[in-house]
Design an enzyme around this catalytic site. Structure first.
Site, PDB file in Angstrom:
ATOM      1  N   HIS A  58      -9.448  -3.848   9.944  1.00  0.00           N
ATOM      2  CA  HIS A  58      -9.417  -3.640   8.492  1.00  0.00           C
ATOM      3  C   HIS A  58      -9.891  -4.882   7.726  1.00  0.00           C
ATOM      4  O   HIS A  58     -10.279  -4.771   6.564  1.00  0.00           O
ATOM      5  CB  HIS A  58      -7.999  -3.307   8.025  1.00  0.00           C
ATOM      6  CG  HIS A  58      -7.695  -1.838   7.974  1.00  0.00           C
ATOM      7  ND1 HIS A  58      -8.541  -0.918   7.409  1.00  0.00           N
ATOM      8  CD2 HIS A  58      -6.592  -1.143   8.382  1.00  0.00           C
ATOM      9  CE1 HIS A  58      -7.980   0.289   7.489  1.00  0.00           C
ATOM     10  NE2 HIS A  58      -6.807   0.184   8.081  1.00  0.00           N
ATOM     11  N   GLY A 102       3.233   2.386  10.735  1.00  0.00           N
ATOM     12  CA  GLY A 102       3.048   1.638  11.973  1.00  0.00           C
ATOM     13  C   GLY A 102       2.839   0.159  11.688  1.00  0.00           C
ATOM     14  O   GLY A 102       3.525  -0.700  12.233  1.00  0.00           O
ATOM     15  N   MET A 108       0.556  -2.765   8.677  1.00  0.00           N
ATOM     16  CA  MET A 108      -0.166  -2.914   7.416  1.00  0.00           C
ATOM     17  C   MET A 108      -1.067  -4.131   7.473  1.00  0.00           C
ATOM     18  O   MET A 108      -0.657  -5.204   7.877  1.00  0.00           O
ATOM     19  CB  MET A 108       0.873  -3.028   6.283  1.00  0.00           C
ATOM     20  CG  MET A 108       0.275  -3.252   4.913  1.00  0.00           C
ATOM     21  SD  MET A 108      -0.766  -1.838   4.423  1.00  0.00           S
ATOM     22  CE  MET A 108      -1.947  -2.679   3.365  1.00  0.00           C
ATOM     23  N   GLU A 109      -2.309  -3.916   7.015  1.00  0.00           N
ATOM     24  CA  GLU A 109      -3.378  -4.896   7.203  1.00  0.00           C
ATOM     25  C   GLU A 109      -3.459  -5.974   6.129  1.00  0.00           C
ATOM     26  O   GLU A 109      -4.545  -6.511   5.886  1.00  0.00           O
ATOM     27  CB  GLU A 109      -4.711  -4.145   7.260  1.00  0.00           C
ATOM     28  CG  GLU A 109      -5.180  -3.521   5.921  1.00  0.00           C
ATOM     29  CD  GLU A 109      -4.860  -2.040   5.762  1.00  0.00           C
ATOM     30  OE1 GLU A 109      -3.919  -1.576   6.419  1.00  0.00           O
ATOM     31  OE2 GLU A 109      -5.548  -1.358   4.984  1.00  0.00           O
ATOM     32  N   ASN A 110      -2.356  -6.336   5.462  1.00  0.00           N
ATOM     33  CA  ASN A 110      -2.413  -7.357   4.410  1.00  0.00           C
ATOM     34  C   ASN A 110      -3.282  -8.531   4.834  1.00  0.00           C
ATOM     35  O   ASN A 110      -3.183  -9.006   5.960  1.00  0.00           O
ATOM     36  CB  ASN A 110      -1.010  -7.883   4.127  1.00  0.00           C
ATOM     37  CG  ASN A 110       0.014  -6.783   4.041  1.00  0.00           C
ATOM     38  OD1 ASN A 110      -0.060  -5.950   3.159  1.00  0.00           O
ATOM     39  ND2 ASN A 110       0.938  -6.755   4.988  1.00  0.00           N
ATOM     40  N   GLU A 159      -5.478  -2.801  12.639  1.00  0.00           N
ATOM     41  CA  GLU A 159      -5.154  -3.627  11.463  1.00  0.00           C
ATOM     42  C   GLU A 159      -6.100  -4.820  11.379  1.00  0.00           C
ATOM     43  O   GLU A 159      -6.525  -5.199  10.295  1.00  0.00           O
ATOM     44  CB  GLU A 159      -3.694  -4.091  11.504  1.00  0.00           C
ATOM     45  CG  GLU A 159      -2.664  -2.969  11.678  1.00  0.00           C
ATOM     46  CD  GLU A 159      -2.783  -1.821  10.686  1.00  0.00           C
ATOM     47  OE1 GLU A 159      -3.339  -2.024   9.589  1.00  0.00           O
ATOM     48  OE2 GLU A 159      -2.339  -0.703  11.023  1.00  0.00           O
ATOM     49  N   GLU A 182       0.860  -1.184   0.000  1.00  0.00           N
ATOM     50  CA  GLU A 182       0.000   0.000   0.000  1.00  0.00           C
ATOM     51  C   GLU A 182       0.899   1.238   0.000  1.00  0.00           C
ATOM     52  O   GLU A 182       1.831   1.296   0.795  1.00  0.00           O
ATOM     53  CB  GLU A 182      -0.906   0.039   1.239  1.00  0.00           C
ATOM     54  CG  GLU A 182      -1.899   1.180   1.146  1.00  0.00           C
ATOM     55  CD  GLU A 182      -2.870   1.244   2.329  1.00  0.00           C
ATOM     56  OE1 GLU A 182      -2.777   0.413   3.244  1.00  0.00           O
ATOM     57  OE2 GLU A 182      -3.715   2.151   2.304  1.00  0.00           O
TER      58      GLU A 182
END
Ligand SMILES: [Zn+2]
Length: 849
Positions: free
Chosen positions: A294, A254, A256-258, A291, A122
């Site tokens: 998300h 901070g 990432m919501e993969n 996260e 992202e």
């Protein structure tokens, strides 16, 4: 790769993708400087698209081969991607490219962090991995095969097979490429499991480097609490067999919501009582939740394009704020969030970088991961919820999930859901998404024959590109108190929709005292001349905890402004009111600690600028120090008792109760240190068995000009722990005197452990300088010059982090001519740097106007 001429992308130019993707298969053959990426992608024409132009994004890729339906093709490749003649029917695209993770210092795409492979896609990192329609409205299921020597090979979704040197993963949920993730390295897992409310068991793992196993317990607990909370509060259940989190040392953001494989900056997930503060624990809890949340607000329902970023971020920040409020104190959380909003978002909204919650154009989307999109975006959701009520909000969210699951959506979709669920017309409310700037609301009051009238007026100052502003829908929560302190009208939400509007309250025996904008019901600046006595009354009696804090805060602010402007002595009423609140054991210690926190120096500078005065950072600093001394004198008898009574016995826990006590105890220590030359702080440091107590004590010692032995001992003990060393670096700059902050920062950049390519370390030193108001805005420009030197150096290596830190300059025009000249020179020096990144060029250009 640099773009010669940066292009501006506009929301109004959106067009649906020419081709959609039904399936993605990727194979990675990992090698530090020559990783091969093989892709096999099923495309089909999009019936909604206006054209059949086939374009795949791709940057810094070395092409090896490409084929369509098995036939080799020779696409036309540019620095932004490729075009190729393709069938007007479904087809299979295959390509092989080579990339170099080790030399990727920008930390976007596939890169290496201390020997470990990881990704950040992202917003537009996937195009640095392979050719792809790298836009969020193209969603597809992914199957990924990883080949490499690392013992742990992870990707999104569920594991489907693994053996010596390979692993395969399949993610059944269609997702945009920005949610792709891959991790390979020598990692160990802390494992746990979670049973969803429908009875499915999910295997949870938090992956860290060997040696960090002891710092995972808190993150895992936070993950399980988040999963439970999203089921209970939003009816959202997790949808894969596994959920993996990985801690990475070199990371721009901070976390990432993969999908199914969250990647975290190690600072945002690793914690132990010895190495992390209470504030770190709370932040970790909230980022893990953010996260995780998300998964539904962002992943299952994503954004149509990057202009809609607030659709996922505003909502998810709002959800993580609710989570923390539920787990801890709602009042304290609200105060913390508003402090953050005023410190980060208000300056943005009032300066050259102002933009709407949904921007209308950008050159580099990385520059729009801002406080406005995130924090003001969350405030907009909060207002919406206040307007439609809890039930309306719940109905709307259920409809949102039912209607849009699996889609890439817009703010219009979001607002339509609320209109359909509640029957309200939200067209005027929608202005909050398109109109930039912080609204000012002024108030007049009148009382006659038992009728009390409040008349509000709103205006939003012009912002870049938006001269004329329209009236917004502003929910103003108001309660009325009688002169004896009883609440005569409980909180009522007044809906302001016009530029000027009156509201009446009838049947009152006497003129009430109004408590306006309770719980900070809208992100506005309330402009109201309030007599000191009335503020003191609200500080003592308001039943709304936020406004009680706000009354105390505004008294402190006015006292400071009076000192700065006229050399006035500290406000004795405020000091008395403060002592009374501190003595009140019925008040949560965390709340009392918030009441002690003075407005930031940058906030005071903004208040002065708003009132037409040129802020003098040295005078502001002097006034704050003077007030702290006055507090220390005034509370001299109370402070030691309160300090003692806040002692925590028993094992350390980072929960609301213990951390509140430590916060208040440490606030007392700071006052006591001003009078005992740090004697108590030295004792606390020596006895501390957790980082919260140790760091606060060290900070007090540095502030009184002591602590060099402790600082050396701290370094000796923690020199191998990167996260703790970040604190060691930052604290020295934060506690430096204004006249030496720049020199302290410059000296620390020469320390052998100053690894400037690591974003956390860079921020620890130079971010701390930028946050030191009087030190950064030093009259001779030394602060500006030092930061500019380092931003120029960082820009080619990591443009994203460099550009984000340039925001330190955003308030430069509010200072005196001398400072302005120094700041402008620094910005112009950055702008003149040959080959400046698109990120940096856009930021500097906007700030120079
Ligand atoms: Zn987010």
């Amino acid at each position: 790769m640099k773009d010669a001429a940066p292009q501006t992308i506009h929301l109004k130019d959106y067009a649906p993708p020419a081709y959609l993707v039904d399936e993605v298969q990727l194979t990675f053959r990992l090698a530090p400087t020559a990783t091969r990426v093989l892709s096999r992608i099923r495309f089909r024409p999009n019936p909604e698209a206006p054209s059949r132009d086939f374009f795949l994004h791709g940057e810094a890729l070395t092409p090896i081969r490409a084929a369509i339906d098995g036939q080799e093709v020779r696409p036309e490749i540019t620095e932004a991607g490729l075009t190729c003649a393709v069938p007007d029917a479904p087809f299979t695209w295959e390509a092989e490219v080579e990339i170099s993770p080790r030399t990727n210092t920008a930390l976007e795409g596939l890169y290496m962090s201390r020997g470990m492979y990881c990704t950040q896609c992202e917003a537009e990192g996937f195009r640095k991995i392979t050719w792809y329609p790298d836009r969020p409205d193209v969603m597809a299921p992914f199957t990924v095969r990883i080949e490499g020597d690392a013992p742990v090979l992870l990707s999104n979704g569920n594991p489907v097979g693994m053996g010596e040197g390979w692993a395969e993963w399949h993610d059944p949920w269609p997702k945009p490429a920005y949610l792709f993730a891959l991790v390979a390295g020598d990692l160990v897992a802390r494992r746990d499991s979670f049973v969803t409310r429908s009875g499915r068991t999910v295997d949870l793992a938090l992956w860290v480097r060997p040696g960090d196993e002891g710092k995972c317990a808190w993150g895992m607990e936070a993950l399980k609490a988040s999963m439970r909370w999203d089921e209970d509060r939003y009816g959202r259940e997790y949808d894969l067999d596994v959920f993996n989190i990985v801690a990475v040392d070199d990371f721009n953001m901070g976390a990432m919501e993969n999908k199914g494989l969250n990647i975290f900056n190690s600072a945002a997930v690793l914690a132990s009582p010895e190495t992390a503060t209470d504030a770190n624990f709370e932040r970790i809890e909230s980022i893990i939740a953010h996260e995780y949340f998300h998964n539904w607000t962002g992943n299952r329902i994503t954004c149509r394009d990057w202009f809609q970023l607030c659709l996922k971020e505003g909502l998810t920040v709002f959800r993580d704020q609710e989570f923390t409020s539920d787990l801890r104190s709602a009042a304290v959380k609200r105060i913390e969030d508003v402090r953050m909003l005023r410190a980060r978002q208000f300056p943005e909204d009032q300066g050259p970088l102002a933009h709407p919650v949904r921007p209308e154009s950008y050159q580099e989307i990385n520059n729009f991961y801002t406080a406005t999109v995130y924090e003001k975006g969350a405030e907009v959701i909060g207002m919406l919820k206040r307007l439609v009520g809890d039930e309306g909000y719940a109905k709307a969210l259920d409809l949102y999930f039912a209607r849009h699951d699996g889609q890439a959506c817009t703010i219009e979709d979001w607002l339509t859901v609320f209109e359909d669920a509640t029957g309200r017309d939200l067209s005027q409310f929608g202005l909050w998404y398109s109109q930039a700037g912080t609204p000012r609301v002024s108030v007049e009051e009148a009382f006659e024959n038992g009728t009390y009238t409040l008349t509000f007026e709103q205006r939003t100052p012009p912002t870049p590109g938006q001269e004329e502003k329209k009236p917004l829908v502003i929910p103003i929560a108001v309660g009325l108190l009688s002169p004896n302190g009883d609440e005569v009208v409980p909180t009522r939400v007044l809906e302001m929709t016009q530029a000027r509007q009156s509201f009446t309250f009838e049947g009152l025996a006497s003129k009430p005292v109004p408590s306006i904008l309770r719980d900070f019901s809208a992100p506005v600046v309330l402009e109201r001349e309030v007599p000191r006595a009335e503020r003191a009354f609200l500080m003592a009696h308001d039943t709304d905890p936020f406004n009680r804090w706000e009354a105390a805060r505004s008294l402190a602010r006015e006292s400071l402004i009076a000192t700065i402007r006229e050399g006035a002595a500290p406000d004795a009423d405020w000091l008395d009111g403060l002592a009374a609140m501190l003595r009140d054991d019925t008040l949560d210690p965390a709340f009392r600690a918030q009441v002690l926190a003075l407005p930031t120096q940058s906030e005071l500078a903004q208040v002065l600028a708003d009132r037409g005065h040129t802020p003098d950072p040295d005078a502001i600093h002097g006034a704050v120090e003077g007030l702290r001394d006055a507090m220390a004198r005034h509370l001299a008898d109370l402070a030691p008792h309160l300090y003692e009574s806040m002692r925590v016995t028993g094992p350390y826990a980072p929960d609301a109760e213990q951390s509140g006590k430590r916060a208040l105890g440490n606030a007392m220590l700071a006052l006591i240190s001003r009078r005992d030359d740090g004697a108590l702080a030295a004792r606390q440091y020596a006895e501390a068995d957790n980082m919260t107590l140790a760091l606060a004590a060290l900070s007090c010692l540095l502030r009184v000009g002591r602590g060099s032995a402790e600082l050396a001992a701290f370094h000796e003990r923690w020199k191998d722990d990167r996260l703790v060393m970040d604190k060691w670096f930052a604290l020295q700059v934060m506690e430096a005197k204004p006249e030496s902050a720049a020199e302290t920062a410059a000296r620390l950049t020469e320390h052998p452990a100053f690894d400037w390519k690591n974003p956390n370390r860079f921020r620890a030193v130079l971010g701390a300088l930028a946050g030191h108001h009087a030190g950064f805005h030093r009259a001779d420009g030394a602060g500006y010059a030092l930061l500019a030197d380092w931003l120029i150096r960082l820009d080619p290596v990591n443009p994203q982090t460099a550009a984000r830190m340039m925001t330190a300059f955003q308030t430069w025009r509010r200072y005196d001519a001398g400072r302005q000249a120094h700041a402008k020179a620094a910005l112009e020096r950055i702008a003149a740097k040959p080959g400046l990144s698109r990120d940096g060029a856009e930021m500097v250009g906007r700030m120079l106007g």
